[in-house]
Write a protein that holds these residues in place. Sequence first.
Motif, mmCIF file in Angstrom:
data_model
loop_
_atom_site.group_PDB
_atom_site.id
_atom_site.type_symbol
_atom_site.label_atom_id
_atom_site.label_comp_id
_atom_site.label_asym_id
_atom_site.label_seq_id
_atom_site.Cartn_x
_atom_site.Cartn_y
_atom_site.Cartn_z
ATOM 1 N N ARG A 263 3.882 15.211 -14.472
ATOM 2 C CA ARG A 263 4.593 14.105 -15.123
ATOM 3 C C ARG A 263 4.006 13.923 -16.523
ATOM 4 N NH1 ARG A 263 5.170 9.321 -11.208
ATOM 5 N NH2 ARG A 263 7.149 10.386 -10.731
ATOM 6 N N GLY A 264 4.893 13.746 -17.511
ATOM 7 C CA GLY A 264 4.396 13.572 -18.871
ATOM 8 C C GLY A 264 3.929 12.159 -19.124
ATOM 9 N N ILE A 265 4.872 11.229 -19.270
ATOM 10 C CA ILE A 265 4.583 9.818 -19.513
ATOM 11 C C ILE A 265 5.116 9.025 -18.337
ATOM 12 C CG2 ILE A 265 5.050 7.821 -20.985
ATOM 13 C CD1 ILE A 265 5.383 9.836 -23.313
ATOM 14 N N GLY A 266 4.258 8.290 -17.651
ATOM 15 C CA GLY A 266 4.653 7.447 -16.530
ATOM 16 C C GLY A 266 4.370 5.984 -16.829
ATOM 17 N N ILE A 267 5.389 5.135 -16.666
ATOM 18 C CA ILE A 267 5.230 3.688 -16.842
ATOM 19 C C ILE A 267 5.650 3.064 -15.520
ATOM 20 C CG2 ILE A 267 5.896 1.667 -18.183
ATOM 21 C CD1 ILE A 267 6.706 3.613 -20.434
ATOM 22 N N ILE A 268 4.672 2.538 -14.770
ATOM 23 C CA ILE A 268 4.899 2.244 -13.357
ATOM 24 C C ILE A 268 4.389 0.849 -13.034
ATOM 25 C CG2 ILE A 268 4.472 3.047 -10.994
ATOM 26 C CD1 ILE A 268 3.786 5.810 -12.272
ATOM 27 N N SER A 269 5.311 -0.070 -12.732
ATOM 28 C CA SER A 269 4.956 -1.443 -12.374
ATOM 29 C C SER A 269 5.026 -1.601 -10.862
ATOM 30 C CB SER A 269 5.926 -2.424 -13.042
ATOM 31 O OG SER A 269 5.674 -3.733 -12.597
ATOM 32 N N ARG A 270 3.923 -2.072 -10.267
ATOM 33 C CA ARG A 270 3.890 -2.239 -8.815
ATOM 34 C C ARG A 270 3.325 -3.583 -8.365
ATOM 35 N NH1 ARG A 270 6.894 1.309 -9.150
ATOM 36 N NH2 ARG A 270 6.880 3.349 -8.131
ATOM 37 N N ASP A 271 2.570 -4.285 -9.191
ATOM 38 C CA ASP A 271 1.795 -5.420 -8.693
ATOM 39 C C ASP A 271 2.034 -6.720 -9.439
ATOM 40 O OD1 ASP A 271 0.461 -3.797 -6.724
ATOM 41 O OD2 ASP A 271 -0.677 -2.924 -8.377
ATOM 42 N N GLY A 272 3.187 -6.867 -10.099
ATOM 43 C CA GLY A 272 3.565 -8.174 -10.601
ATOM 44 C C GLY A 272 3.426 -8.407 -12.079
ATOM 45 N N GLY A 273 2.657 -7.619 -12.800
ATOM 46 C CA GLY A 273 2.474 -7.866 -14.220
ATOM 47 C C GLY A 273 3.698 -7.477 -15.034
ATOM 48 N N ALA A 274 3.762 -7.975 -16.259
ATOM 49 C CA ALA A 274 4.830 -7.615 -17.186
ATOM 50 C C ALA A 274 4.323 -6.531 -18.126
ATOM 51 C CB ALA A 274 5.273 -8.835 -17.984
ATOM 52 N N VAL A 301 9.474 11.896 -18.724
ATOM 53 C CA VAL A 301 9.353 10.442 -18.831
ATOM 54 C C VAL A 301 9.777 9.846 -17.501
ATOM 55 C CG1 VAL A 301 10.228 8.355 -19.938
ATOM 56 C CG2 VAL A 301 9.784 10.396 -21.324
ATOM 57 N N PHE A 302 8.958 8.942 -16.969
ATOM 58 C CA PHE A 302 9.255 8.272 -15.704
ATOM 59 C C PHE A 302 8.925 6.801 -15.875
ATOM 60 C CE2 PHE A 302 7.648 6.841 -11.467
ATOM 61 C CZ PHE A 302 8.833 6.959 -10.754
ATOM 62 N N ILE A 303 9.933 5.944 -15.730
ATOM 63 C CA ILE A 303 9.725 4.492 -15.785
ATOM 64 C C ILE A 303 10.200 3.928 -14.453
ATOM 65 C CG2 ILE A 303 10.216 2.352 -17.012
ATOM 66 C CD1 ILE A 303 10.839 3.934 -19.478
ATOM 67 N N SER A 304 9.328 3.197 -13.765
ATOM 68 C CA SER A 304 9.630 2.772 -12.401
ATOM 69 C C SER A 304 9.120 1.361 -12.153
ATOM 70 C CB SER A 304 8.988 3.736 -11.404
ATOM 71 O OG SER A 304 9.152 3.280 -10.077
ATOM 72 N N CYS A 305 10.003 0.518 -11.612
ATOM 73 C CA CYS A 305 9.640 -0.857 -11.267
ATOM 74 C C CYS A 305 9.988 -1.084 -9.809
ATOM 75 C CB CYS A 305 10.384 -1.831 -12.169
ATOM 76 S SG CYS A 305 9.942 -3.555 -11.901
ATOM 77 N N ARG A 306 8.983 -1.258 -8.964
ATOM 78 C CA ARG A 306 9.190 -1.475 -7.533
ATOM 79 C C ARG A 306 8.126 -2.447 -7.026
ATOM 80 N NH1 ARG A 306 8.641 2.498 -3.786
ATOM 81 N NH2 ARG A 306 10.437 1.699 -2.670
ATOM 82 N N THR A 307 8.394 -3.052 -5.882
ATOM 83 C CA THR A 307 7.431 -3.943 -5.244
ATOM 84 C C THR A 307 6.484 -3.136 -4.375
ATOM 85 O OG1 THR A 307 8.985 -5.779 -5.224
ATOM 86 C CG2 THR A 307 7.182 -5.884 -3.646
ATOM 87 N N ARG A 308 5.205 -3.462 -4.441
ATOM 88 C CA ARG A 308 4.236 -2.867 -3.526
ATOM 89 C C ARG A 308 3.992 -3.806 -2.340
ATOM 90 N NH1 ARG A 308 -0.106 0.721 -4.950
ATOM 91 N NH2 ARG A 308 -0.159 -0.076 -7.093
ATOM 92 N N ASP A 309 3.637 -5.029 -2.635
ATOM 93 C CA ASP A 309 3.358 -6.027 -1.610
ATOM 94 C C ASP A 309 4.503 -7.038 -1.593
ATOM 95 O OD1 ASP A 309 2.437 -8.098 -0.016
ATOM 96 O OD2 ASP A 309 0.395 -8.028 -0.811
ATOM 97 N N PRO A 310 5.211 -7.180 -0.473
ATOM 98 C CA PRO A 310 6.343 -8.118 -0.431
ATOM 99 C C PRO A 310 5.975 -9.549 -0.800
ATOM 100 C CG PRO A 310 6.343 -6.708 1.513
ATOM 101 C CD PRO A 310 5.047 -6.446 0.804
ATOM 102 N N LYS A 311 4.701 -9.905 -0.702
ATOM 103 C CA LYS A 311 4.268 -11.267 -1.030
ATOM 104 C C LYS A 311 4.005 -11.449 -2.524
ATOM 105 C CE LYS A 311 1.038 -10.769 2.038
ATOM 106 N NZ LYS A 311 -0.140 -10.974 2.910
ATOM 107 N N VAL A 312 4.055 -10.358 -3.294
ATOM 108 C CA VAL A 312 3.810 -10.431 -4.736
ATOM 109 C C VAL A 312 5.128 -10.217 -5.468
ATOM 110 C CG1 VAL A 312 2.609 -9.383 -6.679
ATOM 111 C CG2 VAL A 312 1.459 -9.571 -4.470
ATOM 112 N N PRO A 313 5.544 -11.163 -6.324
ATOM 113 C CA PRO A 313 6.807 -10.991 -7.054
ATOM 114 C C PRO A 313 6.793 -9.701 -7.868
ATOM 115 C CG PRO A 313 5.950 -13.214 -7.323
ATOM 116 C CD PRO A 313 4.866 -12.426 -6.655
ATOM 117 N N PRO A 314 7.946 -9.066 -7.988
ATOM 118 C CA PRO A 314 7.982 -7.803 -8.725
ATOM 119 C C PRO A 314 7.670 -8.003 -10.198
ATOM 120 C CG PRO A 314 10.197 -8.564 -8.247
ATOM 121 C CD PRO A 314 9.269 -9.461 -7.482
#
Length: 441
Positions: A263-274, A301-314
Amino acid sequence: MQRTLTLPKGHPASSPVTGIIQQAIDEVNNAGGGTLVLPPGQYLTGALVLPSNFCLHFEPGAALVASSQYEDYLAGETLSVAEQSNRALIYARNQHNISLTGQGRIDGNADAWFSATKDAMGYRMPAQERPRIIVFEGCNNVRLQSVRVHNAPMWTVHLVACEQVFISQMVVDNDMTMANTDALDIDSCRYVHISDSHFSAADDGICLKTTRKPAPLAGPTQHVTISGCTLRSASSAFKIGTETVDDIEDIVMTGCTIYDSNRGIGIISRDGGALRRLRFSDITFNCHHANPCHWGRADPVFISCRTRDPKVPPGTISQVSFNGISGTAEGAINLHSEHPAGIAWVRLSQVQLCQVACGDPQQGSYDIRPPCNPERPTGTGLDNAFLINPASGEPWGVERYPGGMPAIYATGVLHLALDNLSIERPHPLPAGWHPQAVIQS
């Protein structure tokens, strides 16, 4: 003051010199600060703790060799924990004006911490407890210049809650069969400048993150500039995330080369931050498939926004621009949000992508790990790297592109702008490739 390290006459080269070096560091500190010079030679050592107003300078031919005994790192016990690593070879906490300079090297002695042979995925399996090489926590005005680090057994350079960081002309070159040996991790730091350096590791090359850690070290990662670097990785050459407890913002990457990477550039949100205001320009890439355990499917390029913990807002990813990126890839550019508008305001401009067929059975798949394994929905690392979804025969989180692989795939993205695209694809298209180059849903 400046002092040159001298060993006692007749000291065996194979014997640790931890105490001798630490005493010399302390003497420089007691004199009000200064420089300790390591002359040519090999120095076997455990943890070294650095004070403020201090420079450790490596002359050409000088090499620090990391001890193979975890108990030798007790003095370098860290507040942050990476995997199960809570110790470091070179450590500082709440200090200022710290430098590592010179043209010597640090040998992480990784062979002592990994199995001698590779497994089916091409990895040598690690010991559970391994030291990181350089860990600075809560430090100000940090400079790493020209030093070479190779064969790290764990994360190589981990800077946590530091400010005013300058990294230049540095080389990190780790074994490509060894897991979790990130070259450089910038974690909850601000005002960071990285330039003219080389980072190569089986795991991430440069990674910006905001991990879970004690309150004194928690906070955003902000104002990071990366320029003129070369990166190689079997995972992400440059990554933001996946740990994103706090915000990551105002990041600029320009004039860099990504080669021989998954993967070249990965931007990956999993734990609630902006994640916001991320700018990339004048970057070349070469992306190919790695072993299936690695996250990624040759996507430049990979940009991904998913929830990891259901109790933490995406979390969210927004205000991202790519201008003047070009190269070859066996995969596709993939923008993927499981929440509508989790990714927003993205621009791809002056993109030159040459997609190449390779015959690898992974081609035509996309990879949104982690988390994906329903047995360990909040897990990380191995929880989601190896375990197979029986329905697909692929690891959890690896799916086929619907209708075949395009060149650019976007789902759940709000306000995607595409202009001046140059996309070259095989003719005729191989089986399993989408006839349309760009797919948005």
